[in-house]
Design an enzyme around this catalytic site. Structure first.
Site, mmCIF file in Angstrom:
data_model
loop_
_atom_site.group_PDB
_atom_site.id
_atom_site.type_symbol
_atom_site.label_atom_id
_atom_site.label_comp_id
_atom_site.label_asym_id
_atom_site.label_seq_id
_atom_site.Cartn_x
_atom_site.Cartn_y
_atom_site.Cartn_z
ATOM 1 N N GLU A 234 0.803 -1.234 0.000
ATOM 2 C CA GLU A 234 0.000 0.000 0.000
ATOM 3 C C GLU A 234 0.827 1.271 0.000
ATOM 4 O OE1 GLU A 234 -1.025 -2.673 1.436
ATOM 5 O OE2 GLU A 234 -3.134 -2.883 0.918
ATOM 6 N N HIS B 112 -10.389 -5.163 10.645
ATOM 7 C CA HIS B 112 -10.985 -4.909 9.336
ATOM 8 C C HIS B 112 -12.279 -4.125 9.427
ATOM 9 C CE1 HIS B 112 -8.110 -8.025 8.299
ATOM 10 N NE2 HIS B 112 -8.299 -7.762 7.037
#
Lengths: 395, 361
Positions: free
Chosen positions: B90, B159
């Site tokens: 990322e 998450h």
């Protein structure tokens, strides 16, 4: 007469093999030198050890290096006078890297670096006053004083970045855009030996190699990441090999012609579709990491002196071009004087110029502001969001 | 006082069956429906067609058609140059996207979920958000960061975080959080055309939800303005302000409360930076009561910001009760199903809060 000169030259030249010169009138117009050998990683052949420079280029290269040295010295003094605040990272000693790289860059090429970038800002088109006044935070600074030492920008120069390592993925992105748009440009993404261990650099080594992005990763190894020597910070100090599957070149970063030659080689490598390259320029900084670091707690004064006396990029180049008869001492003296005047004037302006007005505090937060105001210190004095800058990516 | 007759119950159930959603003030000529997923897909497709500089990168966006199928078909249509699969790095690919935007392209950088954007947050904030200001208005960064945000279902603590508060905190960013399919289509298009960095906070649960869509929204130039909220349901007794999925919960609560004669005005924020303070203030002046609803954590959340703004505005003088925030529980998200349900606000929580604020049994 010429043979007498030649014998004189031979006696004086210690480090370099005999320069060969081509002459016209009493000047040489071009001279050739031998560089230290380049070290290669995953490359069959590398840049040539035999480099030449024309008289014109020699004057230009010398001029630029000397300008940067003067500029940085002035910056150091201004900092000590407390006219520059915050961070100030000087490039003195590393001039051959920037000037050598720039000499090989073409108009369509870009460069991005970290925070030791006053010299780069100048090389990428900003007048010395634009650099120094930015350091003192005045309106004639290249970003009107809003950026300061670490956030200067110019055409094809993407800063000036304060977060160690973050500039490297950005540089790969700039190179990606060049490939996407078909400009044939490359991007030089510079970082230091301290930043070389950043995970994000390895992330983009991977992507650059996978996608054949025309990015030249340049590790300016000046031996120290702040106060930590390269040996204490890196399990492997062969920074030109750290790209692993990416070919690499080690260059003597104190030899401007070697840097120029290697950068030329690197650019050709990228634009011929061979993908990225890593270039390590071995260099040295005379100052500490920044102005708040005397630079002597982690290295000896003798070490610094030794480099100044034996490996200084400017004096060694000066010696070369003088003894090769490319330039005269008088010419160089004139250049140096002109530079001194330019810098002195820039310093004067940088000291006396005004800061931008308070109305520019809320200016240019957005290129397309959706609200007319910016929330102020209290809800009773909201500030008008103005738009001043040219916003190069508007349309 | 309205009591629900059998006839109304049937009607309501039929309406529920047909549309599943509450009222929208958009003009609906035909009852055409679109899922949020399709709305995003169409928006991306239209903008990529319109401007060659627009490209999409992220994990699994190309060959896999998108982890949540948002980019389905785009790689097939546009190819490797414009729809790009990245490695799982990322910080690296977000930085590359920002650099590409600085150099003039129009990247759409997908984070598979915004939880992973934390790995890249330095590039979002220090490289994307601040560069225009630092460069005194020279280098603007026309990038879009998008992906699912906040709680999903059963994906546990790492998450499930909502990043609305974190990103909307920073000047230099624009942050949107759409709810309806029209919101998603209009906002993703507006975000891509916007010359500043825009964070688009989607929601995994909403992807599969179908909404009625107006003819206007089917146009290739349909845009929803960033920074403007929408009144999803007008009301006079109390204002509910929410974003993303919390709008659905608020509308469900409003429906239930309407059955008891309490008319809630539900505001769909659509954007959290800029925040449409004007719409909220106007509504509070009308209803005199305010509850904010969000799935994110309470401390320094979106509700906190709305409260602060109300305190600092003339709306304060129109409040008949303190502003209350309905939020997720201040704990990491548990996996246990019943606990997860209890960790997030449900319509009955909102109903209870409304009644308490209105001092109604």
């Amino acid at each position: 007469m010429f043979s007498t000169c030649f014998r004189f030259i031979c006696k004086r030249v210690k480090q370099h093999s005999l320069p060969s010169v081509s002459c016209s009138n009493s000047y040489a117009t071009e001279a050739t030198f031998e560089t230290k050998p380049f070290r290669l990683h995953r490359l069959e052949c590398g840049p040539s050890n035999t480099v030449s420079v024309t008289r014109e280029d020699a004057l230009d290269l010398y001029n630029k290096m000397h300008m940067i040295r003067r500029l940085e010295t002035a910056a150091g003094n201004l900092y000590k006078e407390k006219l520059i605040r915050g961070f100030c990272h000087l490039y003195s000693g590393q001039e051959a890297c920037a000037v050598g790289m720039k000499a090989a860059m073409r108009p369509q090429d870009s460069i991005i670096s970290a925070y030791r970038v006053h010299g780069w800002t100048y090389l990428m088109g900003v007048e010395p006053v634009g650099v120094i006044a930015e350091l003192t935070g005045r309106q004639s600074g290249c970003v009107r004083g809003k950026g300061g030492s670490m956030h200067m920008y110019a055409k094809n120069f993407y800063g000036g970045n304060g977060i160690v390592g973050a500039q490297v993925p950005l540089g790969v992105g700039v190179a990606f855009a060049a490939k996407y748009s078909g400009t044939d440009g490359v991007c030089l993404a510079l970082y230091g030996d301290g930043a070389a261990n950043q995970g994000q650099i390895f992330e983009v080594y991977n992507i650059a190699k996978l996608w054949d992005i025309p990015c030249i990763f340049v590790c300016e190894n000046n031996g120290y990441g702040m106060g930590t020597s390269a040996e204490r910070g890196s399990a492997s100090t062969a920074f030109y090999t750290r790209g692993d599957y990416i070919p690499g070149i080690w260059v003597d970063g104190m030899d401007i012609l070697a840097v120029r030659e290697a950068t030329q080689f690197a650019i050709n490598h990228c634009i011929s579709g061979k993908g990225p390259l890593v270039m390590e320029t071995m260099t040295y900084r005379y100052s500490g990491h920044s102005m708040s670091d005397p630079g002597t707690s982690y290295r000896t004064r003798e070490e610094v002196q030794d480099v100044r006396q034996t490996r200084d990029p400017i004096t060694s180049f000066k010696e070369k071009i003088l003894t090769a008869g490319l330039v005269t001492a008088d010419e160089l003296k004139k250049l140096e004087n002109d530079i001194r005047v330019t810098i002195d004037e820039a310093v004067k302006k940088a000291k006396t110029d005004n800061e931008i007005g308070l109305d520019e505090l809320p200016c240019d937060v957005y290129s397309a502001p959706l609200e007319p105001t910016v929330r102020g210190i209290t809800p009773w004095n909201n500030l008008e969001h103005k738009r001043l800058g040219p916003a190069v990516n508007l349309h | 006082m309205v009591t629900l007759s059998t006839g109304s119950v049937i009607l309501v159930n039929v309406a529920k069956f047909l549309t599943r959603r509450a009222f929208s003030t958009s003009r609906i000529v035909e009852a055409q429906q679109m899922t949020v997923r399709d709305a995003l897909n169409t928006g991306l497709d239209e903008e990529m067609e319109r401007d060659e500089r627009v490209f999409l990168l992220g994990e699994e966006v190309a060959m896999y058609d998108g982890a949540y199928k948002i980019s389905r078909g785009l790689w097939k249509k546009y190819g490797d140059k414009r729809v790009i699969d990245t490695p799982i790095t990322e910080m690296g690919f977000a930085g590359i996207a920002v650099g590409a935007a600085m150099a003039g392209l129009r990247p759409v950088c997908e984070f598979m979920t915004f939880n992973f954007s934390m790995q890249a947050i330095d590039q979002v904030i220090n490289s994307a958000a601040k560069t225009f200001y630092m460069s005194a208005g020279k280098v603007n960064v026309p990038i879009v960061f998008r992906g699912p945000n906040g709680a999903a279902a059963g994906v546990a603590a790492q998450h499930s975080q909502c990043f609305g508060a974190w990103y909307s905190h920073c000047p230099g960013l624009k942050v949107v959080s759409p709810y309806t399919a029209e919101d998603h289509k209009g906002l993703i298009k507006a975000a891509i055309r916007d010359p500043d960095p825009v964070v688009v906070l989607e929601n995994e649960i909403l992807y599969g939800v179908a909404f009625p869509v107006s003819d206007e929204a089917m146009s290739k130039d349909f845009l929803v303005p960033i920074g403007k909220a929408k009144i999803e349901r007008p009301g006079s007794h109390i204002t509910l302000v929410a974003h993303s999925r919390a709008v659905e919960l608020s509308l469900d609560a409003a429906k239930e409360l309407a059955g008891e004669g309490i008319e809630c005005e539900v505001i769909n924020l659509r954007s959290i930076r800029p925040l449409d303070e004007e719409t909220i203030v106007k509504s509070v002046i009308k209803t005199n009561h305010l509850i904010t609803v969000e799935q994110g954590w309470p401390q320094c959340g979106i509700g906190s910001e709305v409260c602060a703004r109300i305190m600092e505005s003339e709306a304060f003088y129109h409040l008949d009760a303190p502003v209350i925030r309905v939020t997720g529980v201040d704990a990491p998200m548990p996996y246990t199903k019943s606990l997860e349900l209890a960790a997030l606000p449900q319509p009955h929580d909102i109903v209870r809060a409304v009644k308490r604020v209105l001092n109604v049994k």
